[in-house]
Motif scaffolding. Structure first.
Motif, PDB file in Angstrom:
ATOM      1  N   ALA A 196       0.840  -1.208   0.000  1.00 56.83           N
ATOM      2  CA  ALA A 196       0.000   0.000   0.000  1.00 56.83           C
ATOM      3  C   ALA A 196       0.872   1.255   0.000  1.00 56.83           C
ATOM      4  N   ASN A 197       1.948   1.261   0.793  1.00 59.09           N
ATOM      5  CA  ASN A 197       2.839   2.426   0.830  1.00 59.09           C
ATOM      6  C   ASN A 197       3.537   2.637  -0.511  1.00 59.09           C
ATOM      7  N   GLN A 198       3.930   1.552  -1.176  1.00 62.32           N
ATOM      8  CA  GLN A 198       4.569   1.684  -2.483  1.00 62.32           C
ATOM      9  C   GLN A 198       3.590   2.244  -3.515  1.00 62.32           C
ATOM     10  N   LYS A 199       2.334   1.823  -3.444  1.00 65.61           N
ATOM     11  CA  LYS A 199       1.326   2.337  -4.370  1.00 65.61           C
ATOM     12  C   LYS A 199       1.094   3.828  -4.140  1.00 65.61           C
ATOM     13  N   LYS A 200       0.989   4.236  -2.866  1.00 67.28           N
ATOM     14  CA  LYS A 200       0.812   5.658  -2.551  1.00 67.28           C
ATOM     15  C   LYS A 200       2.021   6.459  -3.005  1.00 67.28           C
ATOM     16  N   ALA A 201       3.214   5.923  -2.741  1.00 62.96           N
ATOM     17  CA  ALA A 201       4.441   6.612  -3.138  1.00 62.96           C
ATOM     18  C   ALA A 201       4.537   6.715  -4.656  1.00 62.96           C
ATOM     19  N   GLY A 202       4.096   5.707  -5.375  1.00 62.36           N
ATOM     20  CA  GLY A 202       4.116   5.742  -6.833  1.00 62.36           C
ATOM     21  C   GLY A 202       3.205   6.825  -7.388  1.00 62.36           C
ATOM     22  N   ALA A 203       2.006   6.922  -6.823  1.00 60.07           N
ATOM     23  CA  ALA A 203       1.078   7.972  -7.264  1.00 60.07           C
ATOM     24  C   ALA A 203       1.639   9.352  -6.948  1.00 60.07           C
ATOM     25  N   LEU A 204       2.229   9.509  -5.767  1.00 58.11           N
ATOM     26  CA  LEU A 204       2.833  10.793  -5.404  1.00 58.11           C
ATOM     27  C   LEU A 204       4.035  11.117  -6.281  1.00 58.11           C
ATOM     28  N   GLN A 205       4.823  10.104  -6.632  1.00 59.77           N
ATOM     29  CA  GLN A 205       5.991  10.339  -7.487  1.00 59.77           C
ATOM     30  C   GLN A 205       5.550  10.845  -8.860  1.00 59.77           C
ATOM     31  N   GLY A 206       4.447  10.307  -9.363  1.00 60.11           N
ATOM     32  CA  GLY A 206       3.906  10.796 -10.626  1.00 60.11           C
ATOM     33  C   GLY A 206       3.526  12.263 -10.536  1.00 60.11           C
ATOM     34  N   GLN A 207       2.956  12.665  -9.398  1.00 60.40           N
ATOM     35  CA  GLN A 207       2.597  14.064  -9.190  1.00 60.40           C
ATOM     36  C   GLN A 207       3.840  14.936  -9.071  1.00 60.40           C
ATOM     37  N   VAL A 208       4.837  14.471  -8.319  1.00 61.06           N
ATOM     38  CA  VAL A 208       6.076  15.231  -8.149  1.00 61.06           C
ATOM     39  C   VAL A 208       6.769  15.434  -9.492  1.00 61.06           C
ATOM     40  N   ASP A 209       6.847  14.384 -10.286  1.00 62.81           N
ATOM     41  CA  ASP A 209       7.469  14.495 -11.611  1.00 62.81           C
ATOM     42  C   ASP A 209       6.721  15.496 -12.485  1.00 62.81           C
ATOM     43  N   SER A 210       5.394  15.425 -12.436  1.00 63.31           N
ATOM     44  CA  SER A 210       4.563  16.317 -13.234  1.00 63.31           C
ATOM     45  C   SER A 210       4.715  17.769 -12.774  1.00 63.31           C
ATOM     46  N   MET A 211       4.708  17.983 -11.466  1.00 65.01           N
ATOM     47  CA  MET A 211       4.908  19.336 -10.932  1.00 65.01           C
ATOM     48  C   MET A 211       6.281  19.862 -11.323  1.00 65.01           C
ATOM     49  N   GLY A 212       7.283  19.007 -11.260  1.00 64.51           N
ATOM     50  CA  GLY A 212       8.644  19.406 -11.625  1.00 64.51           C
ATOM     51  C   GLY A 212       8.735  19.839 -13.079  1.00 64.51           C
ATOM     52  N   ARG A 213       8.028  19.132 -13.961  1.00 63.33           N
ATOM     53  CA  ARG A 213       8.030  19.532 -15.376  1.00 63.33           C
ATOM     54  C   ARG A 213       7.362  20.887 -15.568  1.00 63.33           C
ATOM     55  N   SER A 214       6.275  21.135 -14.838  1.00 60.23           N
ATOM     56  CA  SER A 214       5.598  22.429 -14.917  1.00 60.23           C
ATOM     57  C   SER A 214       6.494  23.534 -14.383  1.00 60.23           C
ATOM     58  N   ILE A 215       7.168  23.268 -13.270  1.00 61.02           N
ATOM     59  CA  ILE A 215       8.075  24.254 -12.665  1.00 61.02           C
ATOM     60  C   ILE A 215       9.222  24.568 -13.614  1.00 61.02           C
ATOM     61  N   ASP A 216       9.802  23.549 -14.214  1.00 61.13           N
ATOM     62  CA  ASP A 216      10.914  23.749 -15.159  1.00 61.13           C
ATOM     63  C   ASP A 216      10.463  24.528 -16.399  1.00 61.13           C
ATOM     64  N   ARG A 217       9.325  24.146 -16.948  1.00 60.66           N
ATOM     65  CA  ARG A 217       8.842  24.773 -18.177  1.00 60.66           C
ATOM     66  C   ARG A 217       8.533  26.261 -17.954  1.00 60.66           C
ATOM     67  N   ARG A 218       7.964  26.574 -16.776  1.00 60.12           N
ATOM     68  CA  ARG A 218       7.600  27.960 -16.489  1.00 60.12           C
ATOM     69  C   ARG A 218       8.742  28.746 -15.841  1.00 60.12           C
ATOM     70  N   LYS A 219       9.873  28.049 -15.613  1.00 54.40           N
ATOM     71  CA  LYS A 219      11.052  28.670 -15.008  1.00 54.40           C
ATOM     72  C   LYS A 219      10.751  29.303 -13.644  1.00 54.40           C
ATOM     73  N   CYS A 220       9.990  28.536 -12.851  1.00 51.04           N
ATOM     74  CA  CYS A 220       9.711  28.966 -11.489  1.00 51.04           C
ATOM     75  C   CYS A 220      10.976  28.804 -10.663  1.00 51.04           C
ATOM     76  N   ALA A 221      11.191  29.691  -9.731  1.00 55.23           N
ATOM     77  CA  ALA A 221      12.327  29.534  -8.811  1.00 55.23           C
ATOM     78  C   ALA A 221      11.966  28.434  -7.823  1.00 55.23           C
ATOM     79  N   GLY A 222      12.793  27.444  -7.682  1.00 52.41           N
ATOM     80  CA  GLY A 222      12.440  26.401  -6.756  1.00 52.41           C
ATOM     81  C   GLY A 222      13.526  25.449  -6.630  1.00 52.41           C
TER      82      GLY A 222
END
Length: 108
Positions: free
Chosen positions: A82-108
């Motif tokens: 269950a923890n691996q499944k939750k972590a996998g879903a969160l990792q997908g969100q983190v990766d997606s947020m990171g792509r948005s941050i990089d594309r928009r050149k947000c400071a972070g």
């Protein structure tokens, strides 16, 4: 068709209906466009919070995609904890947020 072939086909059909691991892994990959409307500081904070939760769920080890033998993903059930499944879903969100941050050149 022999009786053995029929048994293999039936087993494969049953396993495919149980929520295969490849389908679950694919659903964890999401578009970064959904985060483009979130202000940069809030998005960076969300990403950092999700990354911290991944660390907590994996005891600091970070999330690793499971090694699935090529071609068997559609017939293997999702055997992660269950923890691996939750972590996998969160990792997908983190990766997606990171792509948005990089594309928009947000400071972070």
């Amino acid at each position: 068709m022999t009786k053995r072939h029929l048994q293999v086909i039936m087993l494969t059909a049953l396993l495919t209906g149980c929520g295969n691991i490849q389908g679950q892994l694919d659903s964890e990959k999401i578009s970064s466009l959904r985060y483009d409307t979130v202000e940069c500081p809030a998005l960076v904070a969300q990403r950092n919070q999700a990354a911290a939760e991944i660390s907590r769920l994996t005891n600091g080890a970070g999330y690793q995609d499971p090694n699935v033998i090529t071609g068997l993903g559609p017939v293997l059930p999702d055997y992660r904890t269950a923890n691996q499944k939750k972590a996998g879903a969160l990792q997908g969100q983190v990766d997606s947020m990171g792509r948005s941050i990089d594309r928009r050149k947000c400071a972070g």
